[in-house]
Design a protein around this motif. Structure first.
Motif, PDB file in Angstrom:
ATOM      1  N   PHE A 169     -14.273 -19.969 -13.986  1.00  0.00           N
ATOM      2  CA  PHE A 169     -13.009 -19.349 -14.423  1.00  0.00           C
ATOM      3  C   PHE A 169     -12.944 -18.279 -13.339  1.00  0.00           C
ATOM      4  O   PHE A 169     -13.520 -17.433 -12.789  1.00  0.00           O
ATOM      5  N   VAL A 170     -11.484 -18.014 -12.957  1.00  0.00           N
ATOM      6  CA  VAL A 170     -10.948 -17.242 -12.101  1.00  0.00           C
ATOM      7  C   VAL A 170     -10.279 -16.251 -12.504  1.00  0.00           C
ATOM      8  O   VAL A 170     -10.340 -14.994 -12.766  1.00  0.00           O
ATOM      9  N   ALA A 171      -8.674 -16.540 -13.246  1.00  0.00           N
ATOM     10  CA  ALA A 171      -8.197 -15.594 -13.851  1.00  0.00           C
ATOM     11  C   ALA A 171      -6.982 -16.325 -14.944  1.00  0.00           C
ATOM     12  O   ALA A 171      -6.829 -17.818 -14.858  1.00  0.00           O
ATOM     13  N   THR A 172      -6.618 -15.700 -15.749  1.00  0.00           N
ATOM     14  CA  THR A 172      -5.706 -16.494 -16.694  1.00  0.00           C
ATOM     15  C   THR A 172      -4.738 -15.317 -17.215  1.00  0.00           C
ATOM     16  O   THR A 172      -4.725 -13.992 -17.010  1.00  0.00           O
ATOM     17  N   ILE A 173      -3.308 -15.661 -17.260  1.00  0.00           N
ATOM     18  CA  ILE A 173      -2.364 -15.087 -17.786  1.00  0.00           C
ATOM     19  C   ILE A 173      -1.738 -15.619 -19.111  1.00  0.00           C
ATOM     20  O   ILE A 173      -1.401 -16.778 -19.177  1.00  0.00           O
ATOM     21  N   ILE A 174      -1.693 -15.001 -20.226  1.00  0.00           N
ATOM     22  CA  ILE A 174      -1.542 -15.378 -21.495  1.00  0.00           C
ATOM     23  C   ILE A 174      -0.131 -14.894 -21.934  1.00  0.00           C
ATOM     24  O   ILE A 174      -0.119 -13.492 -22.280  1.00  0.00           O
ATOM     25  N   TRP A 175       0.818 -15.483 -21.843  1.00  0.00           N
ATOM     26  CA  TRP A 175       2.068 -14.970 -22.072  1.00  0.00           C
ATOM     27  C   TRP A 175       2.337 -14.680 -23.539  1.00  0.00           C
ATOM     28  O   TRP A 175       3.046 -13.823 -23.777  1.00  0.00           O
ATOM     29  N   SER A 176       1.676 -15.508 -24.265  1.00  0.00           N
ATOM     30  CA  SER A 176       1.893 -15.107 -25.930  1.00  0.00           C
ATOM     31  C   SER A 176       1.369 -13.889 -26.195  1.00  0.00           C
ATOM     32  O   SER A 176       2.030 -13.387 -27.079  1.00  0.00           O
TER      33      SER A 176
END
Length: 128
Positions: free
Chosen positions: A47-54
């Motif tokens: 894993f590197v990064a995530t953006i969770i818009w919800s």
């Protein structure tokens, strides 16, 4: 048909920067999540990064925190990964991932099994 297309990879010297882009088509992920994973030769995908818009959350792997920044443009259905202060250890194939499901919190986002769409990847090579 859903497609994730990455771009922006390349060869850079240690200490340099690159900006990866991931453009999604076929559906919108503006109310779910998109992220980045990487895999170096002989190693497992990480894993590197995530953006969770919800949930309006962002998460980073400890190894990239403070150097990488994930961002997104809902109108363009695109997510970006700005990578600064690159190190040879960052050399890997970087792959964009997306999910059409809503999950609570951010812990789930570090595991690839929760994403159901994947790009083909873009190579990042950092020379020492």
């Amino acid at each position: 048909q859903v497609q994730l297309v990455e771009s922006g990879g390349g060869l850079v010297q240690a200490g340099g920067s690159l900006r990866l882009s991931c453009a999604a088509s076929g559906r919108t992920f503006s109310n779910t999540a998109m992220g980045w994973f990487r895999q170096a030769p002989g190693k497992e995908r990480e894993f590197v990064a995530t953006i969770i818009w919800s949930g309006r959350s962002i998460a980073y792997a400890d190894s990239v925190k403070g150097r990488f920044t994930i961002s997104g443009d809902n109108a363009k259905n695109t997510v970006y990964l700005q990578m600064n202060s690159l190190e040879p250890e960052d050399t890997a194939a970087y792959t964009c991932a997306a999910t059409d499901q809503n999950y609570g919190g951010t812990i789930w986002s570090r595991q690839g099994r929760w994403y159901n769409y994947w790009g083909r990847g873009t190579q990042v090579t950092v020379s020492s």
